[in-house]
Scaffold this motif. Structure first.
Motif, PDB file in Angstrom:
ATOM      1  N   LEU A   1      43.867  36.643  37.147  1.00  0.00           N
ATOM      2  CA  LEU A   1      44.772  36.387  38.265  1.00  0.00           C
ATOM      3  C   LEU A   1      45.648  37.600  38.563  1.00  0.00           C
ATOM      4  N   GLU A   2      46.050  38.322  37.529  1.00  0.00           N
ATOM      5  CA  GLU A   2      46.872  39.505  37.757  1.00  0.00           C
ATOM      6  C   GLU A   2      46.093  40.543  38.566  1.00  0.00           C
ATOM      7  N   THR A   3      44.807  40.711  38.239  1.00  0.00           N
ATOM      8  CA  THR A   3      43.972  41.656  38.980  1.00  0.00           C
ATOM      9  C   THR A   3      43.736  41.188  40.405  1.00  0.00           C
ATOM     10  N   LEU A   4      43.418  39.907  40.578  1.00  0.00           N
ATOM     11  CA  LEU A   4      43.028  39.399  41.888  1.00  0.00           C
ATOM     12  C   LEU A   4      44.200  39.152  42.826  1.00  0.00           C
ATOM     13  N   THR A   5      45.416  39.426  42.377  1.00  0.00           N
ATOM     14  CA  THR A   5      46.586  39.332  43.264  1.00  0.00           C
ATOM     15  C   THR A   5      47.282  40.680  43.408  1.00  0.00           C
ATOM     16  N   GLU A   6      46.609  41.773  43.097  1.00  0.00           N
ATOM     17  CA  GLU A   6      47.207  43.097  43.222  1.00  0.00           C
ATOM     18  C   GLU A   6      47.636  43.387  44.655  1.00  0.00           C
ATOM     19  N   GLY A   7      46.962  42.778  45.631  1.00  0.00           N
ATOM     20  CA  GLY A   7      47.286  43.024  47.026  1.00  0.00           C
ATOM     21  C   GLY A   7      48.656  42.517  47.442  1.00  0.00           C
ATOM     22  N   THR A   8      49.306  41.713  46.600  1.00  0.00           N
ATOM     23  CA  THR A   8      50.657  41.227  46.908  1.00  0.00           C
ATOM     24  C   THR A   8      51.727  42.151  46.339  1.00  0.00           C
ATOM     25  N   ARG A   9      51.311  43.179  45.610  1.00  0.00           N
ATOM     26  CA  ARG A   9      52.270  44.065  44.954  1.00  0.00           C
ATOM     27  C   ARG A   9      52.134  45.482  45.513  1.00  0.00           C
ATOM     28  N   HIS A  10      53.204  45.947  46.139  1.00  0.00           N
ATOM     29  CA  HIS A  10      53.174  47.239  46.835  1.00  0.00           C
ATOM     30  C   HIS A  10      52.870  48.381  45.882  1.00  0.00           C
ATOM     31  N   GLU A  11      53.319  48.266  44.634  1.00  0.00           N
ATOM     32  CA  GLU A  11      53.098  49.359  43.693  1.00  0.00           C
ATOM     33  C   GLU A  11      51.617  49.541  43.345  1.00  0.00           C
ATOM     34  N   GLU A  12      50.793  48.549  43.649  1.00  0.00           N
ATOM     35  CA  GLU A  12      49.359  48.650  43.379  1.00  0.00           C
ATOM     36  C   GLU A  12      48.593  49.249  44.558  1.00  0.00           C
ATOM     37  N   LYS A  13      49.274  49.462  45.676  1.00  0.00           N
ATOM     38  CA  LYS A  13      48.596  49.981  46.866  1.00  0.00           C
ATOM     39  C   LYS A  13      48.102  51.398  46.616  1.00  0.00           C
TER      40      LYS A  13
ATOM     41  N   TRP B   1      42.289  46.712  47.981  1.00  0.00           N
ATOM     42  CA  TRP B   1      43.665  46.320  47.647  1.00  0.00           C
ATOM     43  C   TRP B   1      44.123  45.145  48.505  1.00  0.00           C
ATOM     44  N   GLN B   2      43.936  45.212  49.816  1.00  0.00           N
ATOM     45  CA  GLN B   2      44.342  44.115  50.696  1.00  0.00           C
ATOM     46  C   GLN B   2      43.623  42.826  50.332  1.00  0.00           C
ATOM     47  N   SER B   3      42.385  42.934  49.872  1.00  0.00           N
ATOM     48  CA  SER B   3      41.587  41.746  49.583  1.00  0.00           C
ATOM     49  C   SER B   3      42.056  41.012  48.335  1.00  0.00           C
ATOM     50  N   ARG B   4      42.777  41.682  47.475  1.00  0.00           N
ATOM     51  CA  ARG B   4      43.169  41.079  46.205  1.00  0.00           C
ATOM     52  C   ARG B   4      44.455  40.276  46.360  1.00  0.00           C
ATOM     53  N   GLN B   5      44.303  39.125  47.002  1.00  0.00           N
ATOM     54  CA  GLN B   5      45.401  38.188  47.191  1.00  0.00           C
ATOM     55  C   GLN B   5      44.816  36.843  47.616  1.00  0.00           C
ATOM     56  N   LEU B   6      45.621  35.799  47.495  1.00  0.00           N
ATOM     57  CA  LEU B   6      45.231  34.496  48.020  1.00  0.00           C
ATOM     58  C   LEU B   6      45.485  34.517  49.517  1.00  0.00           C
ATOM     59  N   THR B   7      44.444  34.305  50.321  1.00  0.00           N
ATOM     60  CA  THR B   7      44.578  34.483  51.758  1.00  0.00           C
ATOM     61  C   THR B   7      43.470  33.718  52.467  1.00  0.00           C
ATOM     62  N   THR B   8      43.380  33.919  53.764  1.00  0.00           N
ATOM     63  CA  THR B   8      42.258  33.424  54.550  1.00  0.00           C
ATOM     64  C   THR B   8      41.531  34.620  55.141  1.00  0.00           C
ATOM     65  N   GLN B   9      40.302  34.427  55.553  1.00  0.00           N
ATOM     66  CA  GLN B   9      39.554  35.534  56.122  1.00  0.00           C
ATOM     67  C   GLN B   9      40.211  36.045  57.400  1.00  0.00           C
ATOM     68  N   GLU B  10      40.718  35.124  58.203  1.00  0.00           N
ATOM     69  CA  GLU B  10      41.360  35.520  59.446  1.00  0.00           C
ATOM     70  C   GLU B  10      42.593  36.385  59.178  1.00  0.00           C
TER      71      GLU B  10
END
Length: 213
Positions: A62-74, A132-141
């Motif tokens: 989960l930490e890896t797959l939510t990197e897109g919510t953390r600016h420092e991982e960009k 990076w953007q893809s690693r978050q809980l989101t929708t395709q749209e």
């Protein structure tokens, strides 16, 4: 039992380790949640082969797959002086993300194009940015929109267009239980009709080439 008492009881032995939020990610809550899910489906979270699932593997995942919510991982989007003002097109960028509705993955490809203003970026950075953007809980749209607007801001680009085609496991594994593809598009900035046609032709060529492999 009030909520404070429930929270006090909901503490598991972590072997003396200090746990807590890590760079915006709460490892302890991830452990607690994963353990509860195992209990909910009738598994003993302390049995051999399952203990590490909730204690270590799921939190790390989960930490890896939510990197897109953390600016420092960009990824650092280092730019250089633009060598052209023509459209730059990158097709077939692998994309893997997580549906916020069902917590199941969707994956496919992203096609990205931008018209440089004064600066350009290395092509590999487009891949890293999409990942990076893809690693978050989101929708395709929402993800398609976020990639387009984010790249426009990062590159100060004259225009950006993004197309994402993906298959959703929430459809494959449940619901209609059928594998289909969903395509979404988004634009940011200003693009000409010629830009859009060039982008569509690049995507068509990619699709035709992929079909013959």
């Amino acid at each position: 039992m009030d909520s404070q008492e429930q929270q006090a009881e909901f503490q598991y032995d972590t072997g003396g380790e200090t746990t807590g939020p890590m760079a915006g990610f709460d490892e302890q809550k991830a452990r607690e949640g994963a353990r509860l899910l195992l209990e909910a489906v009738g598994r003993n979270p302390d049995e051999a082969g399952v203990y590490d699932t909730w204690y270590r593997r799921v939190p790390a995942m989960l930490e890896t797959l939510t990197e897109g919510t953390r600016h420092e991982e960009k990824p650092v989007m280092r730019t250089f002086e633009a060598e052209t003002d023509s459209l730059v097109v990158k097709t077939s960028i692998p994309l893997h993300s997580m549906c916020e509705h069902h917590l199941l993955p969707f994956d496919g490809v992203a096609h990205v194009a931008y018209r440089p203003d004064e600066e350009m970026v290395g092509l590999s950075k487009l891949i890293r940015y999409v990942r990076w953007q893809s690693r978050q809980l989101t929708t395709q749209e929402a993800l398609t929109h976020d990639i387009a607007t984010g790249l426009a801001e990062e590159l100060n680009a004259g225009g950006v267009t993004v197309e994402v085609t993906a298959t959703h496991m929430c459809e494959v594994m449940r619901g209609v239980e059928t594998a289909t593809e969903t395509t979404t598009r988004a634009e940011a900035g200003s693009l000409t009709d010629a830009d859009r046609e060039q982008f569509r032709e690049s995507v068509r060529r990619h699709s035709a080439s992929a079909a013959t492999r």
